[in-house]
Write a protein that holds these residues in place. Structure first.
Motif, PDB file in Angstrom:
ATOM      1  N   GLU A   1      48.876  39.020  34.754  1.00 41.32           N
ATOM      2  CA  GLU A   1      47.541  39.378  35.215  1.00 41.32           C
ATOM      3  C   GLU A   1      46.609  39.586  34.030  1.00 41.32           C
ATOM      4  O   GLU A   1      46.978  39.406  32.876  1.00 41.32           O
ATOM      5  CB  GLU A   1      47.615  40.650  36.080  1.00 41.32           C
ATOM      6  N   CYS A   2      45.370  39.978  34.370  1.00 44.32           N
ATOM      7  CA  CYS A   2      44.369  40.364  33.369  1.00 44.32           C
ATOM      8  C   CYS A   2      44.150  39.227  32.355  1.00 44.32           C
ATOM      9  O   CYS A   2      44.205  39.421  31.142  1.00 44.32           O
ATOM     10  CB  CYS A   2      44.790  41.647  32.669  1.00 44.32           C
TER      11      CYS A   2
ATOM     12  N   PRO B   1      36.545  41.281  28.505  1.00 38.22           N
ATOM     13  CA  PRO B   1      36.837  40.795  29.850  1.00 38.22           C
ATOM     14  C   PRO B   1      37.835  39.646  29.853  1.00 38.22           C
ATOM     15  O   PRO B   1      38.084  39.031  28.821  1.00 38.22           O
ATOM     16  CB  PRO B   1      35.449  40.334  30.353  1.00 38.22           C
ATOM     17  N   ASP B   2      38.379  39.377  31.034  1.00 36.22           N
ATOM     18  CA  ASP B   2      39.369  38.307  31.179  1.00 36.22           C
ATOM     19  C   ASP B   2      38.773  36.970  30.771  1.00 36.22           C
ATOM     20  O   ASP B   2      37.583  36.723  30.974  1.00 36.22           O
ATOM     21  CB  ASP B   2      39.832  38.213  32.646  1.00 36.22           C
TER      22      ASP B   2
ATOM     23  N   SER C   1      45.031  47.423  33.172  1.00 34.79           N
ATOM     24  CA  SER C   1      44.017  46.362  33.180  1.00 34.79           C
ATOM     25  C   SER C   1      42.685  46.880  32.665  1.00 34.79           C
ATOM     26  O   SER C   1      42.006  46.216  31.868  1.00 34.79           O
ATOM     27  CB  SER C   1      43.860  45.799  34.602  1.00 34.79           C
ATOM     28  N   GLU C   2      42.331  48.071  33.088  1.00 32.28           N
ATOM     29  CA  GLU C   2      41.080  48.681  32.619  1.00 32.28           C
ATOM     30  C   GLU C   2      41.136  48.920  31.113  1.00 32.28           C
ATOM     31  O   GLU C   2      40.161  48.675  30.394  1.00 32.28           O
ATOM     32  CB  GLU C   2      40.844  49.989  33.363  1.00 32.28           C
ATOM     33  N   LYS C   3      42.283  49.386  30.640  1.00 27.78           N
ATOM     34  CA  LYS C   3      42.450  49.658  29.211  1.00 27.78           C
ATOM     35  C   LYS C   3      42.374  48.368  28.400  1.00 27.78           C
ATOM     36  O   LYS C   3      41.708  48.316  27.341  1.00 27.78           O
ATOM     37  CB  LYS C   3      43.795  50.355  28.982  1.00 27.78           C
TER      38      LYS C   3
END
Length: 343
Positions: A233-234, A342-343, A333-335
């Motif tokens: 992810e991310c 951003p991704d 993900s926020e970290k």
């Protein structure tokens, strides 16, 4: 031979004083004892025995299989044996806690430790946090392993490193906590100690074989099953997987054989952070976090009442496997996006 640590420093004064004031020591490390904490206990315990002191090492649950070659005399005991057979006040006058500073990380024995009223000294390389033991402590967060700290201490004490089991145990702590010198906690000093210990008789292949070449075929099959369900992810920067107790039972694998599973996804080039969720009991989840060095996962672990190192941390969460993984992955993900964009 040139010394590897700076002599005359104040780092070890707290435990020098602790050792001088006591003669009968109980050694403890964290639940799920690993190749650093437990073998550092073995090394320091043997040194103190050579100095004429009494030492007992105790672990929560059964001793891990890797211990055998480093404890041929069977000196390490279980919590049940300790509580059943020892009068603490009559048998010990000090407690050493290695590779953790958190009382709760000792497992169920931490209640008995508190009730004993015995003085406690800590040797650790994790980031010190609120709620840690208050007694004498030696904390070196730069050290690759607690064993490296013990090696520095023994050198400053002019120990000649003539006990082969101490030498082998110290090398094994370095090997284990650095992933056999692969991880970013490996420093120039770590390599110097490794070289010194090999010169003194340690065999690098011994530790590698014990930690990474001693699992069952079933363990490899379980790893394959878990990796087939690896989530990416991310923007390809976060990888995670989860293991239930049902998985362990289905494949017939010992939990200790799964400790290094988290290192496998590091081979994926894009991944910056790996999370491994393992079910310890119903609604009790172990969270293990690893970073390649650009994202401080310790910050996320703290949000879940955990801790550890900047780039290797963890926590224990009382919730379901699904809820825990969802909450931690959102925080990770926020970290990652905060630190790397951003991704």
């Amino acid at each position: 031979m040139m010394p590897l640590s700076e002599p005359g420093g104040d780092l070890f004064n707290p435990i020098r004083g602790f050792i001088s004031e006591h003669k009968r020591f109980l050694f403890l490390t964290h639940i799920g004892p690993d190749g650093d904490g437990l073998l550092a206990c073995v090394a320091l315990s043997r040194y103190l025995r050579l100095k004429g002191m009494q030492t007992t090492i105790v672990v929560e649950g059964n001793s891990p299989s890797f211990l055998g070659p480093y404890d041929p005399e069977g000196l390490v005991r279980t919590r049940e044996e300790l509580l059943a057979h020892e009068d603490w006040a009559g048998h010990f006058d000090g407690i050493f806690v290695l590779d953790t500073g958190k009382p709760a990380r000792l497992g169920r024995i931490h209640h008995a430790v508190a009730d004993s009223g015995l003085p406690i000294a800590v040797i650790d390389h994790h980031i010190r946090e609120e709620g840690d033991f208050d007694g004498p402590h030696v904390i070196d967060t730069v050290a690759a392993s607690v064993g490296e700290i013990i090696a520095d201490f023994l050198e400053e004490e002019d120990y000649p490193f003539d006990d082969p089991l101490i030498v082998r145990s110290l090398f094994a702590t370095l090997s284990y906590d650095t992933g056999h010198f692969r991880f970013n906690n490996t420093t120039e000093k770590t390599f110097k100690w490794a070289s010194r210990l090999v010169e003194l008789g340690a065999e690098p292949s011994e530790a590698f074989a014990i930690f990474w070449e001693s699992n069952s075929a079933a363990s490899l099959k379980l790893l394959g099953h878990l990796m087939s369900n690896l989530h990416i992810e991310c923007g390809g920067r976060l990888g995670w997987f989860a293991m239930s107790n049902e998985d362990l039972e289905k494949f017939g694998v010992k939990r200790e054989e799964t400790e290094e599973y988290i290192s496998v996804p590091r081979s994926v080039a894009s991944l910056e952070v790996i999370a491994y969720f393992s079910e310890l009991d119903k609604n009790l989840i172990r969270v293990s976090l690893r970073s390649k060095g650009r994202v401080k996962v310790h910050d996320v672990a703290m949000n879940f009442n955990g801790g550890g190192h900047a780039f290797a941390a963890g926590a224990r969460v009382r919730d379901t496997l699904e809820n825990t993984s969802k909450a931690v992955i959102e925080a990770l993900s926020e970290k990652i996006r905060s630190d790397l964009g951003p991704d």
